[in-house]
Design a protein around this motif. Sequence first.
Motif, short mmCIF file in Angstrom:
data_model
loop_
_atom_site.label_atom_id
_atom_site.label_comp_id
_atom_site.label_asym_id
_atom_site.label_seq_id
_atom_site.Cartn_x
_atom_site.Cartn_y
_atom_site.Cartn_z
N VAL A 152 40.81 42.99 46.69
CA VAL A 152 41.20 41.96 45.72
C VAL A 152 40.61 42.28 44.35
O VAL A 152 41.29 42.19 43.33
N GLY A 153 39.32 42.66 44.34
CA GLY A 153 38.67 43.00 43.07
C GLY A 153 39.34 44.17 42.36
O GLY A 153 39.56 44.14 41.15
N VAL A 154 39.68 45.21 43.12
CA VAL A 154 40.33 46.37 42.53
C VAL A 154 41.73 46.01 42.04
O VAL A 154 42.17 46.48 40.98
N ALA A 155 42.43 45.16 42.78
CA ALA A 155 43.76 44.73 42.34
C ALA A 155 43.66 43.97 41.02
O ALA A 155 44.47 44.20 40.10
N ILE A 156 42.69 43.08 40.89
CA ILE A 156 42.50 42.35 39.63
C ILE A 156 42.16 43.32 38.50
O ILE A 156 42.70 43.23 37.40
N TYR A 157 41.27 44.26 38.80
CA TYR A 157 40.88 45.28 37.81
C TYR A 157 42.11 46.08 37.36
O TYR A 157 42.31 46.33 36.17
N ALA A 158 42.95 46.48 38.30
CA ALA A 158 44.14 47.28 37.98
C ALA A 158 45.12 46.48 37.13
O ALA A 158 45.70 47.01 36.17
N ILE A 159 45.28 45.21 37.45
CA ILE A 159 46.21 44.36 36.67
C ILE A 159 45.69 44.17 35.25
O ILE A 159 46.45 44.27 34.29
N LYS A 160 44.39 43.93 35.10
CA LYS A 160 43.81 43.76 33.75
C LYS A 160 43.95 45.05 32.93
O LYS A 160 44.26 45.01 31.74
#
Length: 167
Positions: A152-160
């Motif tokens: 989840v953290g990496v997905a948020i990072y990738a979206i940002k």
Amino acid sequence: MQKSGILFVIVGSIVGVGIILSFYGNQVIFEDLNKGEGQVKFAENLIIPVELDNTETQTGIYAVQIINFKEGITAKILDPFDKEIESQLIDEEVFEGRFNITVSGIYKLVIENTNEEEIKVFGVIGPEPDAGKKSLGFISLYILIIGLIGIVGVAIYAIKNRKKSFS
């Protein structure tokens, strides 16, 4: 390869390790348990024996699962002298219980049906797993949770980062 791609591979590996440890932990926990299943009719019993050593463990465990739950199932534990040391009317689909191992020998889980209908049951009996074996299950759960949070953290990072690159 982008930074987020590398991070996805890392957290994916963590999840994979958690899954492998979970399977291995279940195998280790259940290796000493004897299993049995069958259709139990009125006045017929399903008997599952297991040899237990009171020098290795003082506590035994047993579990009964009733497929398509119906009342009228009783689980009994017999000691090596065929003396009943535990009796439990099963009032739920899955029941787990413990019993004391006082002497070494063959203990039996006896599943009885007092209902007129034939009922499919599954039972296990054996020594209580030691703390080391139980902790393996918790460790795998924690690793899985860390991995999933990481995804989840990496997905948020990738979206940002994707939004920043389009700006």
